[in-house]
Design an enzyme around this catalytic site. Sequence first.
Site, PDB file in Angstrom:
ATOM      1  N   ASP A  53       0.825  -1.213   0.000  1.00 21.24           N
ATOM      2  CA  ASP A  53       0.000   0.000   0.000  1.00 21.24           C
ATOM      3  C   ASP A  53       0.861   1.265   0.000  1.00 21.24           C
ATOM      4  O   ASP A  53       2.058   1.224  -0.300  1.00 21.24           O
ATOM      5  CB  ASP A  53      -0.942  -0.056   1.216  1.00 21.24           C
ATOM      6  CG  ASP A  53      -2.292   0.547   0.910  1.00 21.24           C
ATOM      7  OD1 ASP A  53      -2.328   1.679   0.413  1.00 21.24           O
ATOM      8  OD2 ASP A  53      -3.310  -0.112   1.184  1.00 21.24           O
TER       9      ASP A  53
ATOM     10  N   ASP B 155     -10.307   3.195  -3.407  1.00 15.26           N
ATOM     11  CA  ASP B 155     -10.998   1.957  -3.029  1.00 15.26           C
ATOM     12  C   ASP B 155     -12.404   1.872  -3.638  1.00 15.26           C
ATOM     13  O   ASP B 155     -13.148   2.839  -3.653  1.00 15.26           O
ATOM     14  CB  ASP B 155     -11.137   1.883  -1.501  1.00 15.26           C
ATOM     15  CG  ASP B 155      -9.790   1.656  -0.826  1.00 15.26           C
ATOM     16  OD1 ASP B 155      -8.754   1.772  -1.504  1.00 15.26           O
ATOM     17  OD2 ASP B 155      -9.788   1.375   0.379  1.00 15.26           O
TER      18      ASP B 155
HETATM   19  C1  GLA Z   1      -6.293   0.691   1.539  1.00 16.08           C
HETATM   20  C2  GLA Z   1      -6.450  -0.235   0.358  1.00 16.08           C
HETATM   21  C3  GLA Z   1      -7.520  -1.278   0.641  1.00 16.08           C
HETATM   22  C4  GLA Z   1      -7.111  -2.051   1.896  1.00 16.08           C
HETATM   23  C5  GLA Z   1      -6.909  -1.094   3.055  1.00 16.08           C
HETATM   24  C6  GLA Z   1      -6.342  -1.788   4.275  1.00 16.08           C
HETATM   25  O1  GLA Z   1      -7.413   1.475   1.729  1.00 16.08           O
HETATM   26  O2  GLA Z   1      -6.783   0.477  -0.803  1.00 16.08           O
HETATM   27  O3  GLA Z   1      -7.691  -2.150  -0.447  1.00 16.08           O
HETATM   28  O4  GLA Z   1      -5.951  -2.773   1.639  1.00 16.08           O
HETATM   29  O5  GLA Z   1      -6.006  -0.051   2.707  1.00 16.08           O
HETATM   30  O6  GLA Z   1      -6.211  -0.941   5.354  1.00 16.08           O
END
Ligand code: GLA
Length: 676
Positions: free
Chosen positions: A409, A487
Amino acid sequence: MNSRFVLALVLSWAALLPGLVSADTVWLDDLNLAAATQGYGEPKKNLSVSDQPLAIGGKKFERGFGTHADGLLKINLDGAAQKFSVSVGVDDDVKGNAEASIEFIVVGDGKQLWRSGTMRAGDAAKVCEVDLSGVKLLKLQVTDAGDGMSWDHADWADAKFETAGGKISATGGEEKPAPVAPYILTPAAPATPRINGANVFGVRPGSPFLFTIPATGERPMKFSAKNLPSGLKLDAKTGRITGALKTKGEFTVTLRAKNSLGTAEKKFRIVCGDQIALTPPMGWNSWNCFAGAVSADRVKRAANALVKSGLVNHGWTYINVDDFWENHRNSKDKTLQGPFRDTNGFIVPNVRFPDMKGLADYVHGLGLKIGLYSSPGPWTCGGCAASWQHEQQDAQTYAKWGFDYLKYDWCSYGEVASGGNPDAKDIPLWGKTATNDAGAIYPYTVMGKFLREQKRDIVFSLCQYGMADVWKWGGSVNGNCWRTTGDIVDTWKSMSGIGFRQDKAAPFAKPGNWNDPDMLIVGEVGWGRTHPTRLTTDEQYTHISLWCLLASPLLIGCDMEKFDDFTLNLLSNDEVLAVDQDELGREATCVITAGDVRIYERPLADGSQAVGFFNLGAKPVELQFGEFAKLGLVGKQTVRDLWRQKNVATVDVAKDALPLTIPGHGVVLYKFTTAK
Ligand code: GLA
């Protein structure tokens, strides 16, 4: 004159000259806000979308409507209102997050009355005052300002109408298609053997090899393989190929599956070289259903469910653990409390994951692969321990445990970027966006290098939301796939807003390098508290069809112990999945836009074309399609309906038209092959 007479006189003048009397005030937050539609969360009265007191650019507001992009509230004015005034902006609850960007638009009877321009976190509220004389229908819109809807918490603060009587009412939001009960299109797989899944598999020399031949048909089944290169062996009962290849090379193998009813054969290419993930990874990830409540037990159960549901026979392979396998920096949850690292600096999982190696062995024992999650900053997005300054140790640890996939991430990297990263000066604190390209690339170069050094093939999945046009450089840092957006959530706005905006990244997709528009949101999803997906039946067909056309990694996001027949039908159509897994590795782009219709085309390895006819409107569309030239189609074409797995027409593109009915928010997915 008595006072009653005076009052009557004033009232009668008022009726004649409404402009002269002081108007009534109707507050927006007193209307039925629940009528609004929005991309995330619920409409909130006098609070932000995440239940905080309304605040924009440091200024607090007592009243207003807290919503989220993309949002729409339609208000019936019937000419009763004279004026609308409001202060708009991004709510301060996003805490300066650089990804938040919103535009507010006010539309009266189809005409734009006001727009805010792009507003970001921390911007002072903008005041809008519009004259509504004669306006019947008012629309309050919130858009994502063109960059996806992450963190787009939008406030219509101090919003009020001045009226001279009459009724003002909130009537609705975005038009939705009429509800359609789930209908199953995927024909049941035959009892005779059929070998499904990708036609090609990449491995690096020396890396442990694991490939389970995905095959449907009655069990028991006996597997065999002709021309399997030395170093590999096939288990005849399970169909698992294991071992290792010493040197680079390409091998064409004939896979065979036999049961009491027949035999199936398939040519399969094994490419031993530098590149892995020659087709987009397919599997499951814990985030969209369990979020912060993931545990080793749930991961094992997911792996079992992938096998028991039969999805393993359609090529689904990875079981990926997302955030929250690590200890948390300040959680009150006891199961997230503990040391982040041991005295030598190696990461320590939380008590929900007592035996990482055992977990990986368990998943491998089912013929599946396993993935993990981390972040380049000190903390993950969920606030757990991440890889900052321990990248090499972490890569070694993942390999030692036996992991096959890393989702990496961005969160919290901005906080520390300047220590060790020479290009980091423009990276904002905690923000998800880097304004400096080199700074955005650096942490992935580091982890990419260390993963490569491991004697194991670990798919490297970058999760930095498309910053610095990741599709242009993701491959150069050993990335196999990269998120192109924020997301996803299980709404039409979110899914369609992401899925239909992938064109600019598309030319960069190729075997080993995939654009990732985020995980699937069919089935029971819900980030901790699951519910059936809010996508309609046809929106779900659109979702899967589009993701397959886009050559996207396919990661199921639902609780797989709660599969229903409809969801399984979506995930087990081998002809649809074959589009995703096509070995040419070209990503579809939109070749025709006409009204609400979008036509996507993906060239396939066998010379045929997969074409998705999508309808972004809420009402069904009927059309006679004749623009074959724009799809590059010539001569006579056999038209195959991939969901129904049957040929539906042969067209002479020079003179025929193809009749199509596309459901509201739905799709028709065809394959065109030159007719013999
Ligand atoms: C981000 C990512 C998600 C998930 C969360 C976990 O928002 O985009 O897909 O992995 O972190 O905290």
